[in-house]
Design a protein around this motif. Structure first.
Motif, mmCIF file in Angstrom:
data_model
loop_
_atom_site.group_PDB
_atom_site.id
_atom_site.type_symbol
_atom_site.label_atom_id
_atom_site.label_comp_id
_atom_site.label_asym_id
_atom_site.label_seq_id
_atom_site.Cartn_x
_atom_site.Cartn_y
_atom_site.Cartn_z
ATOM 1 N N UNK A 60 1.586 -38.897 -1.288
ATOM 2 C CA UNK A 60 2.635 -38.606 -2.269
ATOM 3 C C UNK A 60 3.523 -39.820 -2.516
ATOM 4 N N UNK A 61 3.652 -40.678 -1.527
ATOM 5 C CA UNK A 61 4.508 -41.865 -1.663
ATOM 6 C C UNK A 61 3.748 -43.077 -2.194
ATOM 7 N N UNK A 62 2.441 -42.969 -2.273
ATOM 8 C CA UNK A 62 1.617 -44.100 -2.697
ATOM 9 C C UNK A 62 1.854 -44.455 -4.166
ATOM 10 N N UNK A 63 2.221 -45.700 -4.428
ATOM 11 C CA UNK A 63 2.453 -46.182 -5.805
ATOM 12 C C UNK A 63 1.381 -47.179 -6.226
ATOM 13 N N UNK A 65 -1.377 -50.571 -5.481
ATOM 14 C CA UNK A 65 -2.643 -50.429 -6.225
ATOM 15 C C UNK A 65 -3.769 -49.755 -5.441
ATOM 16 N N UNK A 66 -3.596 -49.484 -4.136
ATOM 17 C CA UNK A 66 -4.643 -48.778 -3.402
ATOM 18 C C UNK A 66 -4.730 -47.339 -3.895
ATOM 19 N N UNK A 67 -5.953 -46.822 -3.967
ATOM 20 C CA UNK A 67 -6.145 -45.432 -4.371
ATOM 21 C C UNK A 67 -5.689 -44.498 -3.258
ATOM 22 N N UNK A 68 -5.496 -43.226 -3.629
ATOM 23 C CA UNK A 68 -5.117 -42.238 -2.612
ATOM 24 C C UNK A 68 -6.194 -42.132 -1.537
ATOM 25 N N UNK A 69 -7.465 -42.223 -1.946
ATOM 26 C CA UNK A 69 -8.565 -42.146 -0.983
ATOM 27 C C UNK A 69 -8.519 -43.316 -0.007
#
Length: 356
Positions: A60-63, A65-69
């Protein structure tokens, strides 16, 4: 971009790598502190729901450039490494661990010494079936120098319609026969409600393979201070086996005998597959004596002597074997029990000589 700019970016990345390493090390130290608290309170090391909650918050905090996976994959590796660290720490601090006590534990039960310089033999029928049966077996034990008489009074069986043992009457028969001949007794306790009763009559309380993971039963036998023969579960790892012993010793009872009795594999030629490697591994990791139940490992009588020799060569402190006056009439596990002549041959083949 100039070479100077590239070198500067590389230096920035290296600085970040060092910062990440410092943070990971700090996280690892916190993990070890958490492990100490969990161990003291008997809290499971791994809680899948808790890990999933942390992953969801990170995603949820990921902005980018890495994907959620990718974020999930990276942190799962961190979580896995942390769990490995906790498990390693737990293994190194086990009360039954060799690190706690470099010398082997020796358990004395009446005239039997388990874990001493000479191996012991535990012998008797699968089930206590009657007074004459037990009298004959007890006389054979005295004749051949066996000091530990086994016999099941409470028999957990795969089928609910199979013979389940004589219960309290069988327990009394076993104890009375053993007293008459100066033998110590080994018998299984299957339920927390029966621990007190079995402890009144038996010298060694056996925890069967089906109950190796029965935490409450392990704790209850630990409170009795009676010697406990703990059998390895059908599909239990060495680590799980030692953790089961840890539940017993956590209650103040270190009189534990580990029993390798074969594990379940795809092989059908034997009842189970005897894990000979478990013997030196258990002795390497723990100071507790290790015995091998060759009867339940094989499920057949024709290869018991070779298995016994292999177990003793691997460092076992003793063997457990089933013997019956008339195996073909036995009410349980008839195919793996030795008759008296075969038992004498077994003793000779494995080096157990009768007293002079």
């Amino acid at each position: 971009m100039s070479t100077w700019d590239l070198d500067g970016l590389r230096a920035d990345i290296e600085a970040i790598n060092f910062s990440l390493l410092d943070l990971l090390s700090r996280r690892a130290r916190l993990v070890t502190e958490i492990h100490a608290i969990k161990s003291a309170r008997n809290i499971p090391l791994f809680v899948p729901a808790r890990e999933e909650q942390m992953l969801e918050r990170l995603v949820a905090r990921n902005e980018g450039p890495f994907s959620d996976a990718a974020i999930r994959g990276l942190f799962k590796e961190i979580f896995r490494a942390s769990l490995d660290l906790q498990e390693t720490q737990a293994a190194q601090t086990l009360m039954v661990g060799r690190e706690r006590r470099p010398h082997d534990l020796v358990i004395t039960v009446k005239d039997a010494v388990i874990g001493g310089p000479a191996p012991v033999l535990i012998a008797g029928p699968c089930s206590v079936e009657g007074e004459e049966q037990m009298e004959q077996v007890a006389r054979l034990c005295v004749e051949t120098g066996v000091k530990l008489l086994r016999g099941g009074a409470f028999k957990p069986r795969s089928s609910p319609y199979s013979f389940q043992g004589l219960g309290a009457r069988g327990l009394e028969l076993l104890a009375r026969t053993a007293r008459r001949h100066g033998l110590a007794t080994v018998t299984e306790v299957t339920d927390t409600r029966l621990v007190g009763l079995v402890a009144e009559h038996a010298d060694v309380l056996q925890i069967g393979a089906r109950n190796m993971h029965n935490v409450e039963l392990l704790r209850e036998v630990g409170r009795t201070r009676r010697p406990v023969l703990l059998k390895r579960g059908l599909a239990a790892t060495i680590e799980e086996f030692l953790f089961s012993a840890e539940y017993i010793i956590a209650e103040g009872n270190d009189q534990i005998i580990l029993c390798e009795r074969g594990i379940r594999t795809y092989e059908t030629a034997t009842r189970n597959t005897l894990d000979i490697a478990a013997v030196p591994l258990l002795r390497q990791r723990s100071y507790l004596p290790v015995v091998v139940d060759v009867s339940h490992a094989a499920g057949r009588r024709d290869i018991l002597a070779p298995l016994g020799r292999a177990a003793l060569a691997a460092g076992a402190s003793g063997l457990m074997v089933e013997v019956h006056p008339a195996p073909h009439l036995a009410r349980s596990d008839a195919e793996q029990q030795l008759d008296f002549a075969a038992f004498r041959c077994f003793c000779a083949a494995t080096g157990f000589t009768p007293p002079a």
